[in-house]
Design a protein around this motif. Structure first.
Motif, PDB file in Angstrom:
ATOM      1  N   UNK A  34       0.848  -1.184   0.000  1.00  0.00           N
ATOM      2  CA  UNK A  34       0.000   0.000   0.000  1.00  0.00           C
ATOM      3  C   UNK A  34       0.889   1.241   0.000  1.00  0.00           C
ATOM      4  N   UNK A  35       0.372   2.392  -0.439  1.00  0.00           N
ATOM      5  CA  UNK A  35       1.190   3.609  -0.445  1.00  0.00           C
ATOM      6  C   UNK A  35       1.773   3.898   0.937  1.00  0.00           C
ATOM      7  N   UNK A  49     -10.552   0.192  -1.154  1.00  0.00           N
ATOM      8  CA  UNK A  49     -11.068  -0.710  -0.119  1.00  0.00           C
ATOM      9  C   UNK A  49     -12.116  -1.616  -0.748  1.00  0.00           C
ATOM     10  N   UNK A  50     -11.990  -2.908  -0.503  1.00  0.00           N
ATOM     11  CA  UNK A  50     -12.945  -3.874  -1.017  1.00  0.00           C
ATOM     12  C   UNK A  50     -13.478  -4.743   0.105  1.00  0.00           C
ATOM     13  N   UNK A  62     -10.419  -6.116   2.053  1.00  0.00           N
ATOM     14  CA  UNK A  62      -9.131  -6.047   1.371  1.00  0.00           C
ATOM     15  C   UNK A  62      -8.811  -4.597   1.014  1.00  0.00           C
ATOM     16  N   UNK A  63      -7.539  -4.338   0.788  1.00  0.00           N
ATOM     17  CA  UNK A  63      -7.077  -3.036   0.329  1.00  0.00           C
ATOM     18  C   UNK A  63      -6.053  -3.267  -0.773  1.00  0.00           C
ATOM     19  N   UNK A  64      -6.072  -2.408  -1.785  1.00  0.00           N
ATOM     20  CA  UNK A  64      -5.092  -2.508  -2.856  1.00  0.00           C
ATOM     21  C   UNK A  64      -4.715  -1.115  -3.335  1.00  0.00           C
ATOM     22  N   UNK A  65      -3.530  -1.013  -3.900  1.00  0.00           N
ATOM     23  CA  UNK A  65      -3.017   0.260  -4.395  1.00  0.00           C
ATOM     24  C   UNK A  65      -3.523   0.511  -5.803  1.00  0.00           C
TER      25      UNK A  65
END
Length: 96
Positions: A34-35, A49-50, A62-65
């Motif tokens: 992540x950043x 954000x998922x 979940x989190x993704x960039x």
């Protein structure tokens, strides 16, 4: 428009692990991919954000960039990558 890291690697013509490695070496990503500085780099990188429901484990998060459109040129400058040439799109109004 946002791109995930996989689509960003296709844009630059490198692999996803290579992009992640370069971004970590420059201090742009943390250990969770992540950043590292989400507030400072918010114009270029964002976090998506998922969530989804798993029948056995309940709600999963979940989190993704994501790389913003403005972040492509910025990322190329930060990592020393070449910006690909964008082909000119023909104008439909041009008629022979």
């Amino acid at each position: 428009m946002e791109r995930d890291l996989a689509k960003t690697t296709k844009y630059f013509g490198i692999t996803r692990p290579t992009l992640i490695k370069l971004m970590r070496e420059k201090g742009l990503l943390n250990d969770k991919k992540l950043p590292a500085y989400p507030h400072r780099d918010r114009e270029y990188l964002s976090i998506k954000n998922g969530q989804w429901w798993h029948p056995d484990f309940g709600m999963q998060y979940s989190q993704s960039t994501r790389v913003q459109q403005a972040g492509l040129r910025w990322l190329a400058e930060q990592l020393g990558l070449e910006m690909p040439e964008i082909p000119a799109t023909p104008d439909r109004r041009d008629v022979a």
